[in-house]
Design an enzyme around this catalytic site. Structure first.
Site, PDB file in Angstrom:
ATOM      1  N   HIS A  59      -3.007   3.201  -4.495  1.00 44.74           N
ATOM      2  CA  HIS A  59      -2.375   2.656  -3.289  1.00 44.74           C
ATOM      3  C   HIS A  59      -1.040   1.989  -3.626  1.00 44.74           C
ATOM      4  O   HIS A  59      -0.663   0.995  -3.001  1.00 44.74           O
ATOM      5  CB  HIS A  59      -3.304   1.666  -2.586  1.00 44.74           C
ATOM      6  N   ASP A  63       0.858  -1.177   0.000  1.00 36.88           N
ATOM      7  CA  ASP A  63       0.000   0.000   0.000  1.00 36.88           C
ATOM      8  C   ASP A  63       0.899   1.232   0.000  1.00 36.88           C
ATOM      9  O   ASP A  63       2.053   1.149  -0.428  1.00 36.88           O
ATOM     10  CB  ASP A  63      -0.951  -0.004   1.201  1.00 36.88           C
ATOM     11  N   GLU A 120     -10.221   3.605  -4.736  1.00 38.95           N
ATOM     12  CA  GLU A 120      -9.804   4.962  -4.359  1.00 38.95           C
ATOM     13  C   GLU A 120      -8.727   5.545  -5.274  1.00 38.95           C
ATOM     14  O   GLU A 120      -7.893   6.335  -4.842  1.00 38.95           O
ATOM     15  CB  GLU A 120      -9.328   4.962  -2.893  1.00 38.95           C
TER      16      GLU A 120
END
Length: 301
Positions: free
Chosen positions: A155, A94, A212
């Protein structure tokens, strides 16, 4: 998942364990151990008939943000076994750090493994491939499947600061947040990393995140190469480009003989339900669950 039903019968002079599978027998033994612990070594006469309601009973551990280490992971696996949980979702990559040795790309651990959620300069922490194998085997002995997560296209900060040539840009705190979505070098990198990951994890699934992306795709809107790519591929806009990336990722994962798992943002990417499983994580968006089911996806909630 296999049938995991079991029966445990404790009588004054005997103990009977019956199960429909090795997993069921393991859970029967766990039940007996729990009874013994609760009774401080004594087990009262009883009969237990048990069968899990759900085939996928998972626990996720995020070690990109907070590195726990091998012994703590084994402790979690022991707790999972006692609770009849059977899927360990291991979030190893991440923004803060990359936590798995990839021999072809050593900077992932010499540079990408530096830092954590609280301290971006914390010493590098990661698992060697031998440690990964040991943990996977430890989990298998407890009938737990380990599903690794390798995040993309967002990420990906730990990767892209290690290999900025495949970075998608980003601004401020989101610099290097995404892979570069157009370069063939990006997809070659992903394929090469997955070769080593697949060799370590026998699970039929690889989790790729897919969520995201908008946090750090600011450069996609201004980079001339990316904008030209959107036009050339008739992708429409940056969301179309994100979905293109997800389709490419799905094809790469499928080429390794695995099924891709992703968060519910990827429902609109046009990935065949044969190649992907959806994890519905935004429970305030019930329409995402409905859409996934209507489109024939297997869904984990």
């Amino acid at each position: 998942m296999a049938d995991e039903a079991y029966t445990l019968v404790v009588e004054p002079n005997s103990i009977l364990l019956q199960a429909s599978s090795e997993a069921g027998l393991f859970y029967a033994k766990e039940a007996l151990l729990q009874l013994s612990r609760f009774g401080k070594g004594n087990v009262r006469a009883c009969k237990i008939q048990d069968q899990p309601r759900y085939g996928w009973r998972g626990f996720m551990l995020d070690e990109s943000r907070h590195f726990f280490g091998q012994e703590k992971v084994k402790q979690y696996l022991d707790i999972m076994a006692s609770l009849r949980l059977n899927v360990f979702h291991w979030h190893l990559t991440d923004e803060p750090g990359w936590r798995i040795e990839i021999k072809r790309y050593p900077k992932l651990t010499t540079e990408g493994a530096v830092g954590n959620w609280h301290d971006p300069k914390a010493p590098a922490t990661f698992y060697t491939q031998e440690e990964i194998k040991e943990i996977v085997a430890y989990a298998a002995d407890r009938h737990i499947m380990v599903v690794p997560e390798f995040d993309m296209p967002g990420h990906a900060t730990a990767v892209c600061r290690s290999y900025p040539e495949i970075s998608g840009g980003g601004e401020g705190k989101w610099q290097h947040f995404t892979f570069h979505p157009c370069k063939e070098e990006t997809f070659e990198f992903i394929s090469n990393v997955l070769d080593e990951i697949v060799a370590l994890f026998p699970s039929p699934y690889i989790h790729i995140g897919g969520d995201e992306v908008h946090y750090g795709n600011q450069s996609w809107f201004t980079d001339p190469e990316i904008q030209q790519f959107i036009k050339d591929k008739n992708l429409g806009n940056e969301t179309g480009l994100e979905q293109y990336f997800i389709r490419r990722a799905a094809d790469i994962v499928a080429s390794k003989g695995k099924t891709m798992i992703g968060w519910d943002e990827m429902i609109d990417a046009g990935v065949s339900p044969d190649k992907a499983v959806i994890m519905w994580w935004r429970h305030d968006r019930k329409h995402q669950l409905v859409k996934a089911l209507e489109n024939g996806y297997r869904v984990i909630m």
